[in-house]
Design an enzyme around this catalytic site. Sequence first.
Site, PDB file in Angstrom:
ATOM      1  N   SER A 138      74.348 113.088   4.519  1.00  0.00           N
ATOM      2  CA  SER A 138      75.440 112.132   4.679  1.00  0.00           C
ATOM      3  C   SER A 138      74.850 110.738   4.502  1.00  0.00           C
ATOM      4  O   SER A 138      73.632 110.553   4.671  1.00  0.00           O
ATOM      5  CB  SER A 138      76.012 112.267   6.097  1.00  0.00           C
ATOM      6  OG  SER A 138      76.819 111.154   6.415  1.00  0.00           O
ATOM      7  N   TYR A 151      74.885 112.962  15.538  1.00  0.00           N
ATOM      8  CA  TYR A 151      75.252 113.358  14.169  1.00  0.00           C
ATOM      9  C   TYR A 151      74.358 112.661  13.145  1.00  0.00           C
ATOM     10  O   TYR A 151      73.778 113.302  12.261  1.00  0.00           O
ATOM     11  CB  TYR A 151      76.726 113.036  13.888  1.00  0.00           C
ATOM     12  CG  TYR A 151      77.125 113.360  12.461  1.00  0.00           C
ATOM     13  CD1 TYR A 151      77.272 114.681  12.051  1.00  0.00           C
ATOM     14  CD2 TYR A 151      77.332 112.345  11.523  1.00  0.00           C
ATOM     15  CE1 TYR A 151      77.618 114.977  10.733  1.00  0.00           C
ATOM     16  CE2 TYR A 151      77.678 112.640  10.213  1.00  0.00           C
ATOM     17  CZ  TYR A 151      77.827 113.961   9.823  1.00  0.00           C
ATOM     18  OH  TYR A 151      78.149 114.265   8.523  1.00  0.00           O
TER      19      TYR A 151
HETATM   20  N1  LIG Z   1      83.785 114.498   5.377  1.00  0.00           N
HETATM   21  C1  LIG Z   1      82.898 113.535   5.431  1.00  0.00           C
HETATM   22  O1  LIG Z   1      83.232 112.348   5.555  1.00  0.00           O
HETATM   23  C2  LIG Z   1      81.434 113.855   5.271  1.00  0.00           C
HETATM   24  C3  LIG Z   1      80.587 112.807   4.894  1.00  0.00           C
HETATM   25  C4  LIG Z   1      79.237 113.061   4.747  1.00  0.00           C
HETATM   26  C5  LIG Z   1      78.736 114.331   4.971  1.00  0.00           C
HETATM   27  N2  LIG Z   1      79.575 115.332   5.351  1.00  0.00           N
HETATM   28  C6  LIG Z   1      78.978 116.656   5.587  1.00  0.00           C
HETATM   29  O2  LIG Z   1      79.514 117.549   4.643  1.00  0.00           O
HETATM   30  C7  LIG Z   1      79.500 118.877   5.176  1.00  0.00           C
HETATM   31  C8  LIG Z   1      80.877 119.485   4.988  1.00  0.00           C
HETATM   32  O3  LIG Z   1      81.809 118.741   5.769  1.00  0.00           O
HETATM   33  P1  LIG Z   1      83.335 118.582   5.353  1.00  0.00           P
HETATM   34  O4  LIG Z   1      83.621 117.147   5.237  1.00  0.00           O
HETATM   35  O5  LIG Z   1      83.636 119.476   4.220  1.00  0.00           O
HETATM   36  O6  LIG Z   1      84.036 119.060   6.703  1.00  0.00           O
HETATM   37  P2  LIG Z   1      84.941 120.345   7.014  1.00  0.00           P
HETATM   38  O7  LIG Z   1      86.045 120.408   6.032  1.00  0.00           O
HETATM   39  O8  LIG Z   1      85.248 120.237   8.463  1.00  0.00           O
HETATM   40  O9  LIG Z   1      83.959 121.563   6.742  1.00  0.00           O
HETATM   41  C9  LIG Z   1      82.976 121.974   7.652  1.00  0.00           C
HETATM   42  C10 LIG Z   1      82.573 123.395   7.313  1.00  0.00           C
HETATM   43  O10 LIG Z   1      81.571 123.830   8.259  1.00  0.00           O
HETATM   44  C11 LIG Z   1      81.963 125.104   8.772  1.00  0.00           C
HETATM   45  N3  LIG Z   1      81.498 125.279  10.145  1.00  0.00           N
HETATM   46  C12 LIG Z   1      81.736 124.470  11.200  1.00  0.00           C
HETATM   47  N4  LIG Z   1      81.196 124.987  12.309  1.00  0.00           N
HETATM   48  C13 LIG Z   1      80.615 126.152  11.943  1.00  0.00           C
HETATM   49  C14 LIG Z   1      79.890 127.160  12.643  1.00  0.00           C
HETATM   50  N5  LIG Z   1      79.657 127.070  13.974  1.00  0.00           N
HETATM   51  N6  LIG Z   1      79.426 128.240  11.955  1.00  0.00           N
HETATM   52  C15 LIG Z   1      79.666 128.345  10.629  1.00  0.00           C
HETATM   53  N7  LIG Z   1      80.321 127.424   9.899  1.00  0.00           N
HETATM   54  C16 LIG Z   1      80.790 126.350  10.560  1.00  0.00           C
HETATM   55  C17 LIG Z   1      83.496 125.066   8.741  1.00  0.00           C
HETATM   56  O11 LIG Z   1      84.040 126.371   8.683  1.00  0.00           O
HETATM   57  P3  LIG Z   1      84.691 127.159   9.925  1.00  0.00           P
HETATM   58  O12 LIG Z   1      85.479 126.177  10.728  1.00  0.00           O
HETATM   59  O13 LIG Z   1      85.496 128.216   9.239  1.00  0.00           O
HETATM   60  O14 LIG Z   1      83.534 127.731  10.673  1.00  0.00           O
HETATM   61  C18 LIG Z   1      83.738 124.364   7.415  1.00  0.00           C
HETATM   62  O15 LIG Z   1      83.695 125.289   6.355  1.00  0.00           O
HETATM   63  C19 LIG Z   1      79.061 118.742   6.630  1.00  0.00           C
HETATM   64  O16 LIG Z   1      77.698 119.056   6.717  1.00  0.00           O
HETATM   65  C20 LIG Z   1      79.282 117.274   6.940  1.00  0.00           C
HETATM   66  O17 LIG Z   1      78.403 116.816   7.931  1.00  0.00           O
HETATM   67  C21 LIG Z   1      80.912 115.118   5.498  1.00  0.00           C
END
Ligand SMILES: NC(=O)c1ccc[n+]([C@@H]2O[C@H](COP(=O)([O-])OP(=O)(O)OC[C@H]3O[C@@H](n4cnc5c(N)ncnc54)[C@H](OP(=O)(O)O)[C@@H]3O)[C@@H](O)[C@H]2O)c1
Length: 257
Positions: A138, A151
């Site tokens: 991130s 985080y």
């Molecule tokens: N959105 C942003 O602004 C942003 C920015 C920078 C980086 N990121 C990073 O990008 C990645 C994806 O995030 P996103 O934005 O796509 O958010 P998201 O839509 O909330 O996706 C998160 C994913 O992680 C899975 N997950 C959460 N807890 C879990 C657990 N205990 N075991 C297995 N899987 C789990 C969720 O699936 P389930 O709920 O089905 O388990 C979901 O598929 C993350 O690492 C996040 O830190 C996000």
Amino acid sequence: MDGMKIAVITGASSGIGKEICFALQDRIPAIQEFWLFSRRKESLQEVEEQLFRPVRLFSWDLTKEECFQKYEDLLIKENPEILFLVNAAGFGKLGRVTEISVEEQLKMLDLNVKALTAFTLKSLEYMGSSSRIIQMASAAAFLPQAEFSVYAATKSYVYSFSLSLREELRNTGVGLTVVCPGPVDTPFFAVAGGGGRMQKIKQLFMAKPKKVAKLAVMDAVLNRPISIYGLPMKGFYLLCQMCPDMLLIPVVRKFYR
Ligand SMILES: NC(=O)c1ccc[n+]([C@@H]2O[C@H](COP(=O)([O-])OP(=O)(O)OC[C@H]3O[C@@H](n4cnc5c(N)ncnc54)[C@H](OP(=O)(O)O)[C@@H]3O)[C@@H](O)[C@H]2O)c1
């Protein structure tokens, strides 16, 4: 290597991980099977319906340590060639460290740090000379962030671990790209909570997950070390490289208010 050529994607049920599945389907015809990991089976099934190649679903909670041994056993049994490993499972909690339960803060470490590390290390011996690893860090990795403390620290770990591992893999042909987006329009912020503290920064810089995912896959194919979507975040990266942390931390914190 003569095993089934697969892509392993954690966090495949939602957001950026889900879009990376579709980007891999579009760009990498050599993938014979997708292995998708996350907790929610129904959401994984929805992704499966849009993938036109064989898919295996693993509705596992990756904060549970027994998953790491189960993953290793699975690899030993199936002996696949992992063409792509995508570690996208992750979550963040906004707020002061005193406002968030200790358990929840430790879970961030379990998922963002431990599960990512375990899946990476256990996958390595199944990767060949054209395999790729995509690690979701991130822009929070660039700078310590008050009120997103644990985080941001987990993402700094991902960034540091990934770039040093990339160096260790230099002569193996296995490529690694660490992805560092700013805010992306996914359910991430609903999970992060914090009473709308990210509102201002969201409105300014919010990116579409499809675009972040497409760039991540392209950068991985080209074996670029870091994938940063959009000019504002590229600028933020440069700023963080040039300015002392202690000057920037209070400025960035103001965005949450
Ligand atoms: N959105 C942003 O602004 C942003 C920015 C920078 C980086 N990121 C990073 O990008 C990645 C994806 O995030 P996103 O934005 O796509 O958010 P998201 O839509 O909330 O996706 C998160 C994913 O992680 C899975 N997950 C959460 N807890 C879990 C657990 N205990 N075991 C297995 N899987 C789990 C969720 O699936 P389930 O709920 O089905 O388990 C979901 O598929 C993350 O690492 C996040 O830190 C996000």
